[in-house]
Design an enzyme around this catalytic site. Sequence first.
Site, PDB file in Angstrom:
ATOM      1  CG  ASP A 167      -1.872  -0.984   1.311  1.00 53.30           C
ATOM      2  OD1 ASP A 167      -2.406  -1.351   0.244  1.00 53.30           O
ATOM      3  OD2 ASP A 167      -2.539  -1.634   2.029  1.00 53.30           O
ATOM      4  CD  GLU A 168       6.176   3.005   2.693  1.00 53.10           C
ATOM      5  OE1 GLU A 168       6.940   4.148   2.793  1.00 53.10           O
ATOM      6  OE2 GLU A 168       6.368   1.926   3.385  1.00 53.10           O
ATOM      7  N   GLY A 169       3.702   1.713  -1.423  1.00 53.50           N
ATOM      8  CA  GLY A 169       4.134   1.793  -2.915  1.00 53.50           C
ATOM      9  C   GLY A 169       3.135   2.426  -3.651  1.00 53.50           C
TER      10      GLY A 169
END
Length: 458
Positions: A167-169
Amino acid sequence: MGLSWKEGVLTILLGAAAASGLTTLILFLVEATSILLPADTKFGIVFDAGSSHTSLFVYKWPADKENNTGVVSQALACQAEGPGISSYTSDPALAGESLRGCLEEALALIPEAQHRETPTFLGATAGMRLLSQKNSSQAERIFAEVARVLSQSPVDFQGASLLAGLDEGAFAWITINYVLGSLLTYTFSGEWARPPEATLVGALDMGGASTQMSFVPGGPILDASTKASFILYGSSYSVYSHSYLCFGRDEVLNRLLARLVQGSHSGLARHPCYHSGYRATVPLAPLFESPCVHTSMPPGAAQNLTVEGAGNPGACVSAIRELFNFSSCEGQADCTFDGVYQPLLQGRFYVEVSYPEHTSWLRDYCASGLYILTLLLEGYGFSEETWPSIEFRRQAGGTDIGWTLGYMLNLTNMIPAKAPAMKQAENYGIWAAGIVLVGLTLGAILGAAAVQLLWPRD
């Protein structure tokens, strides 16, 4: 000379007609004003709890969204005092207290009447991921203290939790494509539209504890664990995303020094990446506390180690390459390192590199630069031909290009909106037509009555 009774009645009728017209005009203008005023603005707060520091961002968007997604802009960026929340293991309460200053700035910006409806979320990234691996109870206590402080604030607290690397990416990918106008653009005709898909760019984040690669490949994504799907402004996107824990700059430097310590038996280590003439004594225990360092401190080793710089770039590159397992991907075109699947690169890429702004880190610039080159060229697969497609940025269009804006954009899909502007315009048109029709009808009746009074039939 007094007015005749007919003239008196006529005066009354004309006055009534004028009053009716004036009332119609006033109602028309009042409703037009309410339609033409800017739509209500909504706000959201996101904390980015990174490995080295925590940042708060306030975002805002008009309540009438575009195809269910908000047109979001950054209203405030604030860096919390102190290090990242993963550093407060000895006193978890301080992790929560460190957020109060930025939170107060955010609440001062947002109208008080909207505090209760402002979604607020804290996402912790690689620093807390590592702490959760090392000591889950310590990580839970820190999250509890953070949640305690934020839940006491007059906002719609959505939680404090680990943000998955995928999700961060993927959220960072949303952010950069949004600020570059690759997801939504305003046309010369005054309408929002989706740009050609060829304008999409990839996002590459090099943080302190991890690095993320995200982009839309030219073909299908064959590994479902690396696929993130979104619907933004009515369009669907499938994004490849992977996070490499322990391959952020800080952890790479720690792992590199730990390997040099393992090869030293005299309490002195020659560091090929440090410049000649550099000499310092460093404590060993903190070096081996990181879960990214998979070896323990050598038995009988001194508590401190003296490090001297050798200034040997060739040896520095060789030492950095040993931190990557490139042999696991030999002969595979869709593989990076450590056996990780990655489709072939496509399009332009924006790279966000985090650097500590302090002169004491000058010793690490050589190692950091060579680590970035090794990761991009031998890891991710960029080449001399594709290198011009990379742009190194920390901001685009005055907006920070981390994951937080992408998170808020995606969240707006789940936040109710007011009636879209087009629907409001349609309702206004129907209302205005009714008001005008009533006014004309009343005017016609009054006019007919006046004619009958002045010129009665024989």
